[in-house]
Design a protein around this motif. Structure first.
Motif, PDB file in Angstrom:
ATOM      1  N   TYR B  33       1.062  -1.366  -0.033  1.00 41.63           N
ATOM      2  CA  TYR B  33      -0.549  -0.379   0.291  1.00 41.63           C
ATOM      3  C   TYR B  33       0.927   1.164   0.009  1.00 41.63           C
ATOM      4  CZ  TYR B  33      -3.947  -3.419   1.943  1.00 41.63           C
ATOM      5  OH  TYR B  33      -4.447  -4.151   1.909  1.00 41.63           O
ATOM      6  N   LEU B  34       0.800   2.630  -0.752  1.00 37.70           N
ATOM      7  CA  LEU B  34       1.073   3.433  -0.484  1.00 37.70           C
ATOM      8  C   LEU B  34       0.519   4.796  -0.659  1.00 37.70           C
ATOM      9  CD1 LEU B  34       2.885   2.615  -4.797  1.00 37.70           C
ATOM     10  CD2 LEU B  34       4.040   3.341  -2.077  1.00 37.70           C
ATOM     11  N   PHE B  35       0.710   6.022   0.942  1.00 34.65           N
ATOM     12  CA  PHE B  35      -0.124   6.856   1.111  1.00 34.65           C
ATOM     13  C   PHE B  35       0.695   7.876   0.957  1.00 34.65           C
ATOM     14  CE2 PHE B  35      -2.659   3.624   3.059  1.00 34.65           C
ATOM     15  CZ  PHE B  35      -1.880   2.765   3.788  1.00 34.65           C
ATOM     16  N   TRP B  36      -0.729   9.168   1.102  1.00 38.34           N
ATOM     17  CA  TRP B  36       0.352  10.508   1.344  1.00 38.34           C
ATOM     18  C   TRP B  36      -0.152  11.115   2.554  1.00 38.34           C
ATOM     19  CZ3 TRP B  36       4.107  12.759  -1.214  1.00 38.34           C
ATOM     20  CH2 TRP B  36       4.820  12.555  -2.062  1.00 38.34           C
ATOM     21  N   TYR B  37       0.487  11.648   2.711  1.00 42.11           N
ATOM     22  CA  TYR B  37       0.318  12.117   4.078  1.00 42.11           C
ATOM     23  C   TYR B  37       0.815  13.559   4.702  1.00 42.11           C
ATOM     24  CZ  TYR B  37      -1.108   8.138   6.994  1.00 42.11           C
ATOM     25  OH  TYR B  37      -2.417   7.058   7.048  1.00 42.11           O
ATOM     26  N   LYS B  38      -0.391  14.119   4.894  1.00 43.96           N
ATOM     27  CA  LYS B  38       0.258  16.072   5.071  1.00 43.96           C
ATOM     28  C   LYS B  38       0.052  15.926   6.638  1.00 43.96           C
ATOM     29  CE  LYS B  38      -2.958  19.779   4.005  1.00 43.96           C
ATOM     30  NZ  LYS B  38      -4.232  20.955   3.795  1.00 43.96           N
ATOM     31  N   GLN B  39       1.171  17.329   6.445  1.00 43.75           N
ATOM     32  CA  GLN B  39       1.394  17.591   7.957  1.00 43.75           C
ATOM     33  C   GLN B  39       1.594  18.824   7.984  1.00 43.75           C
ATOM     34  OE1 GLN B  39       5.357  17.001   9.873  1.00 43.75           O
ATOM     35  NE2 GLN B  39       4.305  16.162  12.033  1.00 43.75           N
ATOM     36  N   PRO B  41       1.570  22.945   9.922  1.00 48.41           N
ATOM     37  CA  PRO B  41       2.154  23.468  10.992  1.00 48.41           C
ATOM     38  C   PRO B  41       1.920  22.731  12.694  1.00 48.41           C
ATOM     39  CG  PRO B  41       1.482  24.824   8.872  1.00 48.41           C
ATOM     40  CD  PRO B  41       0.749  23.920   8.457  1.00 48.41           C
ATOM     41  N   SER B  42       0.287  22.662  12.492  1.00 51.58           N
ATOM     42  CA  SER B  42      -0.259  21.999  13.724  1.00 51.58           C
ATOM     43  C   SER B  42       1.037  20.404  13.449  1.00 51.58           C
ATOM     44  CB  SER B  42      -0.905  21.933  13.694  1.00 51.58           C
ATOM     45  OG  SER B  42      -2.134  20.896  12.420  1.00 51.58           O
ATOM     46  N   ARG B  43       0.996  19.888  13.446  1.00 53.45           N
ATOM     47  CA  ARG B  43       1.907  18.797  13.235  1.00 53.45           C
ATOM     48  C   ARG B  43       1.393  17.495  12.884  1.00 53.45           C
ATOM     49  NH1 ARG B  43       7.392  18.679  16.192  1.00 53.45           N
ATOM     50  NH2 ARG B  43       8.302  17.092  14.619  1.00 53.45           N
ATOM     51  N   GLN B  44      -0.267  17.494  12.715  1.00 54.58           N
ATOM     52  CA  GLN B  44      -0.841  16.862  13.408  1.00 54.58           C
ATOM     53  C   GLN B  44      -0.828  15.766  11.702  1.00 54.58           C
ATOM     54  OE1 GLN B  44      -5.390  16.860  13.715  1.00 54.58           O
ATOM     55  NE2 GLN B  44      -5.072  14.157  14.981  1.00 54.58           N
ATOM     56  N   MET B  45      -0.829  14.744  11.471  1.00 57.49           N
ATOM     57  CA  MET B  45      -0.497  13.801   9.833  1.00 57.49           C
ATOM     58  C   MET B  45      -1.833  13.779  10.129  1.00 57.49           C
ATOM     59  SD  MET B  45       2.853  13.380   9.462  1.00 57.49           S
ATOM     60  CE  MET B  45       3.295  11.790   8.436  1.00 57.49           C
ATOM     61  N   ILE B  46      -2.175  13.906   8.264  1.00 63.04           N
ATOM     62  CA  ILE B  46      -3.217  13.837   8.280  1.00 63.04           C
ATOM     63  C   ILE B  46      -3.321  13.027   6.638  1.00 63.04           C
ATOM     64  CG2 ILE B  46      -5.655  14.933   7.144  1.00 63.04           C
ATOM     65  CD1 ILE B  46      -4.763  17.296   8.765  1.00 63.04           C
ATOM     66  N   LEU B  47      -4.035  12.089   5.804  1.00 66.40           N
ATOM     67  CA  LEU B  47      -4.211  11.231   4.916  1.00 66.40           C
ATOM     68  C   LEU B  47      -4.762  12.010   3.874  1.00 66.40           C
ATOM     69  CD1 LEU B  47      -3.839   8.384   3.805  1.00 66.40           C
ATOM     70  CD2 LEU B  47      -5.947   7.962   4.277  1.00 66.40           C
ATOM     71  N   VAL B  48      -3.864  11.872   2.976  1.00 66.70           N
ATOM     72  CA  VAL B  48      -4.554  12.454   1.574  1.00 66.70           C
ATOM     73  C   VAL B  48      -5.117  11.758   0.568  1.00 66.70           C
ATOM     74  CG1 VAL B  48      -4.037  14.367   0.075  1.00 66.70           C
ATOM     75  CG2 VAL B  48      -2.801  14.180   1.917  1.00 66.70           C
ATOM     76  N   GLU B  61      -8.835  11.882  -4.739  1.00 64.09           N
ATOM     77  CA  GLU B  61      -9.472  12.634  -4.044  1.00 64.09           C
ATOM     78  C   GLU B  61      -9.880  13.699  -3.993  1.00 64.09           C
ATOM     79  OE1 GLU B  61     -10.902  10.990  -1.262  1.00 64.09           O
ATOM     80  OE2 GLU B  61     -10.076   9.137  -2.061  1.00 64.09           O
ATOM     81  N   ASN B  62     -10.989  14.193  -5.193  1.00 69.19           N
ATOM     82  CA  ASN B  62     -10.887  15.554  -5.209  1.00 69.19           C
ATOM     83  C   ASN B  62     -10.199  15.932  -6.219  1.00 69.19           C
ATOM     84  OD1 ASN B  62     -13.646  15.774  -3.679  1.00 69.19           O
ATOM     85  ND2 ASN B  62     -12.398  15.814  -1.981  1.00 69.19           N
ATOM     86  N   ARG B  63      -9.720  17.493  -5.543  1.00 67.46           N
ATOM     87  CA  ARG B  63      -8.290  17.829  -6.356  1.00 67.46           C
ATOM     88  C   ARG B  63      -6.929  17.118  -6.298  1.00 67.46           C
ATOM     89  NH1 ARG B  63      -6.377  21.708  -3.814  1.00 67.46           N
ATOM     90  NH2 ARG B  63      -7.246  21.355  -1.671  1.00 67.46           N
ATOM     91  N   PHE B  64      -6.911  15.790  -5.457  1.00 69.25           N
ATOM     92  CA  PHE B  64      -5.473  15.170  -4.987  1.00 69.25           C
ATOM     93  C   PHE B  64      -5.745  14.121  -6.256  1.00 69.25           C
ATOM     94  CE2 PHE B  64      -3.670  17.686  -1.696  1.00 69.25           C
ATOM     95  CZ  PHE B  64      -5.161  18.666  -1.130  1.00 69.25           C
ATOM     96  N   SER B  65      -4.150  13.834  -6.933  1.00 68.00           N
ATOM     97  CA  SER B  65      -4.259  12.678  -7.717  1.00 68.00           C
ATOM     98  C   SER B  65      -3.386  11.798  -7.655  1.00 68.00           C
ATOM     99  CB  SER B  65      -5.521  12.941  -8.517  1.00 68.00           C
ATOM    100  OG  SER B  65      -4.449  13.914  -9.525  1.00 68.00           O
ATOM    101  N   ALA B  87      -0.796  24.406   1.920  1.00 69.60           N
ATOM    102  CA  ALA B  87       0.918  24.909   2.429  1.00 69.60           C
ATOM    103  C   ALA B  87       1.219  23.584   3.562  1.00 69.60           C
ATOM    104  CB  ALA B  87       1.119  26.190   2.795  1.00 69.60           C
ATOM    105  N   ALA B  88       2.177  22.746   3.138  1.00 64.27           N
ATOM    106  CA  ALA B  88       2.438  21.249   4.405  1.00 64.27           C
ATOM    107  C   ALA B  88       3.596  21.005   4.284  1.00 64.27           C
ATOM    108  CB  ALA B  88       1.098  20.629   4.724  1.00 64.27           C
ATOM    109  N   MET B  89       3.940  19.489   4.802  1.00 63.90           N
ATOM    110  CA  MET B  89       4.753  19.559   4.836  1.00 63.90           C
ATOM    111  C   MET B  89       4.168  18.024   4.601  1.00 63.90           C
ATOM    112  SD  MET B  89       8.226  18.772   5.656  1.00 63.90           S
ATOM    113  CE  MET B  89       9.428  18.170   5.574  1.00 63.90           C
ATOM    114  N   TYR B  90       4.651  17.107   2.925  1.00 65.12           N
ATOM    115  CA  TYR B  90       4.300  15.791   2.399  1.00 65.12           C
ATOM    116  C   TYR B  90       4.777  14.977   2.446  1.00 65.12           C
ATOM    117  CZ  TYR B  90       0.034  19.181   0.811  1.00 65.12           C
ATOM    118  OH  TYR B  90      -1.387  19.682   1.087  1.00 65.12           O
ATOM    119  N   PHE B  91       4.443  13.846   3.651  1.00 65.64           N
ATOM    120  CA  PHE B  91       5.512  12.552   3.363  1.00 65.64           C
ATOM    121  C   PHE B  91       4.379  11.422   2.549  1.00 65.64           C
ATOM    122  CE2 PHE B  91       8.125  13.453   6.437  1.00 65.64           C
ATOM    123  CZ  PHE B  91       7.532  14.613   7.722  1.00 65.64           C
TER     124      PHE B  91
END
Lengths: 114, 116
Positions: B33-39, B41-48, B61-65, B87-91
């Motif tokens: 499985y592969l994922f993109w997570y967004k972090q 400035p609050s530093r919470q990891m959010i699945l994109v 997923e909407n604007r994300f592909s 705007a965020a860090m993307y992992f």
């Protein structure tokens, strides 16, 4: 959307002290995790926990670390004798099922070891 | 070691424009499985977005592909109509297909700046 809750958000401790980081995973989730992120570095897996036992751990998770689910809701990470290099953001996560499932992360606990 | 590589430490995009973040990985498994997570400035990891390697269709997923190239072991994230909130860090991250838990291996991240 349900959330994973972590407390405290910041923890400052002296080197050699024990710390316990607390997490409340999402209630119907079965798998629980701890990850950590040293400032400016990538997020690293520490440990996964299922059915009241560790299912997998990384080489970082040595004897100084332990995890526990003391009751039906909390999930804790204990560092027995903290070192300077333990300073990091610690993230708790949970998932409903196992491999490949979406992980829900908490907001993290920033641990500073002085 | 099964690594995840993000070669772009920083990227910048203008609001409403499109940006692509790169990710390559190394694995000996055929399914994963592969994922993109967004972090933010609050530093919470959010699945994109999430991709199953056995599916040829690229996840959206909407604007994300994503552009998933299994043979090349490449998994890039495209953000369309960029917004200031992007705007965020993307992992980029990978998880094995088998095993008892969803153990993620993360890349080093790409910091995305969104300008007006």
């Amino acid at each position: 959307e349900p959330e994973v809750t972590q407390t405290p958000s910041h923890q400052v401790t002296q080197m050699g002290q024990e710390v316990i980081l607390r997490c409340v995973p999402i209630s119907n989730h079965l798998y629980f995790y701890w990850y950590r992120q040293i400032l400016g570095q990538k997020v690293e897996f520490l440990v996964s926990f299922y059915n009241n036992e560790i299912s997998e751990k990384s080489e970082i998770f040595d004897d100084q670390f332990s995890v526990e689910r003391p009751d039906g809701s909390n999930f804790t990470l204990k560092i027995r004798s903290t070192k300077l290099e333990d300073s990091a953001m610690y993230f708790c996560a949970s998932s409903e099922w196992s491999t490949g499932e979406k992980l829900f992360f908490g907001s993290g606990t920033q641990l500073s070891v002085l | 070691a099964q690594t995840v590589t993000q070669s772009q430490p920083e990227m910048s995009v203008q609001e409403a424009e499109t940006v692509t973040l790169s990710c390559t990985y190394d694995t000996s498994e055929s399914d994963y499985y592969l994922f993109w997570y967004k972090q933010p400035p609050s530093r919470q990891m959010i699945l994109v977005i999430r991709q199953e390697a056995y599916k040829q269709q690229n996840a959206t997923e909407n604007r994300f592909s994503v552009n998933f190239q299994k043979a090349a072991k490449s998994f890039s994230l495209k953000i369309s109509d960029s917004q200031l909130g992007d705007a965020a860090m993307y992992f980029c991250a990978r998880a094995p297909y088998t095993g008892t838990a969803s153990k993620l291996t993360f890349g080093t991240g790409t910091r995305l700046q969104v300008t007006l």
